[in-house]
Write an enzyme that holds these catalytic residues in place. Structure first.
Site, PDB file in Angstrom:
ATOM      1  N   ARG A   1       4.158  -4.200  -3.626  1.00  0.00           N
ATOM      2  CA  ARG A   1       4.749  -5.445  -3.116  1.00  0.00           C
ATOM      3  C   ARG A   1       5.062  -6.374  -4.281  1.00  0.00           C
ATOM      4  O   ARG A   1       6.102  -7.032  -4.313  1.00  0.00           O
ATOM      5  CB  ARG A   1       3.797  -6.143  -2.132  1.00  0.00           C
TER       6      ARG A   1
ATOM      7  N   CYS B   1       1.394  -0.660   5.889  1.00  0.00           N
ATOM      8  CA  CYS B   1       1.675  -1.919   5.167  1.00  0.00           C
ATOM      9  C   CYS B   1       0.428  -2.777   4.982  1.00  0.00           C
ATOM     10  O   CYS B   1       0.414  -3.645   4.119  1.00  0.00           O
ATOM     11  CB  CYS B   1       2.760  -2.699   5.892  1.00  0.00           C
TER      12      CYS B   1
ATOM     13  N   ARG C   1       7.919 -16.742   6.169  1.00  0.00           N
ATOM     14  CA  ARG C   1       7.342 -15.838   7.176  1.00  0.00           C
ATOM     15  C   ARG C   1       7.433 -16.600   8.488  1.00  0.00           C
ATOM     16  O   ARG C   1       6.735 -17.603   8.690  1.00  0.00           O
ATOM     17  CB  ARG C   1       5.902 -15.493   6.823  1.00  0.00           C
TER      18      ARG C   1
ATOM     19  N   GLN D   1       8.583  -5.562   2.703  1.00  0.00           N
ATOM     20  CA  GLN D   1       7.557  -4.527   2.808  1.00  0.00           C
ATOM     21  C   GLN D   1       8.175  -3.147   2.605  1.00  0.00           C
ATOM     22  O   GLN D   1       7.659  -2.320   1.851  1.00  0.00           O
ATOM     23  CB  GLN D   1       6.907  -4.590   4.209  1.00  0.00           C
TER      24      GLN D   1
ATOM     25  N   HIS E   1      10.744  -6.684   8.488  1.00  0.00           N
ATOM     26  CA  HIS E   1       9.902  -6.953   7.314  1.00  0.00           C
ATOM     27  C   HIS E   1      10.502  -6.204   6.110  1.00  0.00           C
ATOM     28  O   HIS E   1       9.915  -5.253   5.591  1.00  0.00           O
ATOM     29  CB  HIS E   1       8.477  -6.497   7.610  1.00  0.00           C
TER      30      HIS E   1
ATOM     31  N   ASP F   1       1.383   1.399  11.580  1.00  0.00           N
ATOM     32  CA  ASP F   1       1.092  -0.026  11.425  1.00  0.00           C
ATOM     33  C   ASP F   1       0.158  -0.415  12.565  1.00  0.00           C
ATOM     34  O   ASP F   1      -0.040   0.359  13.523  1.00  0.00           O
ATOM     35  CB  ASP F   1       2.418  -0.821  11.467  1.00  0.00           C
TER      36      ASP F   1
HETATM   37  N1   CP Z   1       1.831  -6.163   4.598  1.00  0.00           N
HETATM   38  C1   CP Z   1       1.887  -7.496   4.647  1.00  0.00           C
HETATM   39  O1   CP Z   1       2.975  -8.106   4.780  1.00  0.00           O
HETATM   40  O2   CP Z   1       0.696  -8.101   4.511  1.00  0.00           O
HETATM   41  P1   CP Z   1       0.378  -9.648   4.702  1.00  0.00           P
HETATM   42  O3   CP Z   1       0.473  -9.952   6.162  1.00  0.00           O
HETATM   43  O4   CP Z   1      -1.018  -9.791   4.168  1.00  0.00           O
HETATM   44  O5   CP Z   1       1.383 -10.445   3.920  1.00  0.00           O
HETATM   45  N1  NVA Z   2       3.577  -5.566  12.251  1.00  0.00           N
HETATM   46  C1  NVA Z   2       2.626  -6.406  11.570  1.00  0.00           C
HETATM   47  C2  NVA Z   2       2.867  -6.390  10.109  1.00  0.00           C
HETATM   48  C3  NVA Z   2       1.876  -7.182   9.308  1.00  0.00           C
HETATM   49  C4  NVA Z   2       2.189  -7.194   7.849  1.00  0.00           C
HETATM   50  C5  NVA Z   2       2.729  -7.822  12.104  1.00  0.00           C
HETATM   51  O1  NVA Z   2       3.845  -8.302  12.334  1.00  0.00           O
HETATM   52  O2  NVA Z   2       1.681  -8.443  12.318  1.00  0.00           O
END
Ligand code: CP
Ligand code: NVA
Length: 324
Positions: A310, A282, A125, A155, A152, A243
């Site tokens: 997931r 998500c 990440r 997701q 992402h 989101d």
């Molecule tokens: N939706 C998602 O990726 O959640 P997290 O940030 O908790 O991993």
């Molecule tokens: N768009 C959000 C998604 C979190 C899972 C972010 O990047 O924070």
């Protein structure tokens, strides 16, 4: 007799699209059949449950280790990948990037080459998409995108799985994205093109997905429209997705909340979508901002199935990356 492919690292390569390790960088870098196959496998993993049948596990998984690197917080991605790898029969190491020399200046390229000598796959990440790409360019093991500032994909694989459970095959259907044209929206664009569904995005003009993503989708003949009217976007849609208004790492929260105030998903907006439309998010969700508590907790919401999926989608991703 097992037809499974042996789990091993593959030769280094010069670009993410060359033959080499099976990276999961973005859905548009996979062909349509591969995206379809991973979603089908996610459905299959869910049916199989915790004890994944041997035929669905990559050969050698018992000796395989997934390294997970986090430059940002995570609940779902971290826990679902960890448990997915264990249920497949492998092991995991989770690291905050500040635990690594990466956090004090070792290059991404050197990190990629060293981790390739120890581990069997890396999920990252990353703050910047360029970090993910540099890792993939220099690794000889699969690299998986666990979210970047640009996309992402893991997701959205789970999201498509969730859509198909409730509505049916996604090809030819319509999904509406309401709100920020962010990283998750971009992966929805990639999925729409590869899986052949329509995507209607409604966002403030200044928060549209970057032009390069829109140009790519149109160059591929994708049925993607981008406007600023949420009611127009949800008309006829079988699924409404939103989101958070402020993604991780963004510092202009006040500006975003002001721009996005008219893009909250509430009961009235859901009533303008197709009959029986579902709601996806998500998570994490901010009730009273991008979605009302009524919709998030209501009968059209599939967000808890989506979060569960997931796990199943991550098993499908790992199985594909590791050569099953
Ligand atoms: N939706 C998602 O990726 O959640 P997290 O940030 O908790 O991993
Ligand atoms: N768009 C959000 C998604 C979190 C899972 C972010 O990047 O924070």
């Amino acid at each position: 007799m097992s037809q499974r492919r042996p789990l091993k690292s593959r030769p280094a390569k010069s670009s993410v699209t060359d033959a080499g390790p099976r990276h999961l960088i973005d859905l548009h870098l996979l062909d349509a059949a591969t995206v379809r196959r991973i979603v089908d496998d996610a459905h299959e993993m869910k049916r199989a449950g915790k004890r994944v049948p041997a035929a669905m596990r990559p050969a050698g998984i018992e000796d395989a280790v997934l390294v997970m690197i986090f430059e940002k917080p995570s609940t779902r991605t971290r826990v679902s990948f960890d448990i997915a790898m264990r249920q497949l029969g492998g092991q995991t190491i989770a690291l905050n990037h500040t635990d690594l020399q990466l956090g004090r200046g070792e290059t991404v390229s050197d990190t990629a080459r060293v981790l390739s000598r120890y581990a069997d796959a890396v999920m990252i990440r990353a703050n910047k998409h360029s970090t993910l790409l540099e890792l993939a360019e220099n690794a000889t093991i699969p690299i998986i995108n666990g979210l970047t500032d640009e996309s992402h994909p893991c997701q959205v694989l789970a999201d498509v799985q969730t859509f198909e459970e409730s509505v049916g095959p996604i090809a030819g259907q319509t999904v509406a994205w309401i709100g920020d044209g962010n990283n998750v929206a971009v992966s929805w664009m990639h999925a729409a093109v590869r899986l052949g569904f329509s995507l209607r995005i409604a966002c403030p003009p200044s928060l549209k997905p970057e032009a390069k993503f829109i140009e790519w989708a149109h160059s591929e003949g994708g049925d993607i429209t981008i406007g600023s009217d949420p009611v127009q976007a949800v008309a006829g849609a079988q699924c409404v997705v939103t989101d958070t208004w402020v993604s991780m790492g963004q510092t202009d929260a006040a500006r975003r909340k002001k721009l996005l105030g008219a893009y909250a998903v509430d009961g009235r907006l859901m009533s303008k979508a197709a009959k029986g439309a579902i709601f996806l998010h998500c998570l994490p969700a901010y009730r009273g901002h991008e979605v009302t508590a009524e919709v998030l907790e209501g009968p059209q919401s599939r967000v808890w199935d989506e979060a569960e999926n997931r796990l199943h989608a991550q098993k499908a991703v790992l199985a594909w990356c590791l050569g099953a």
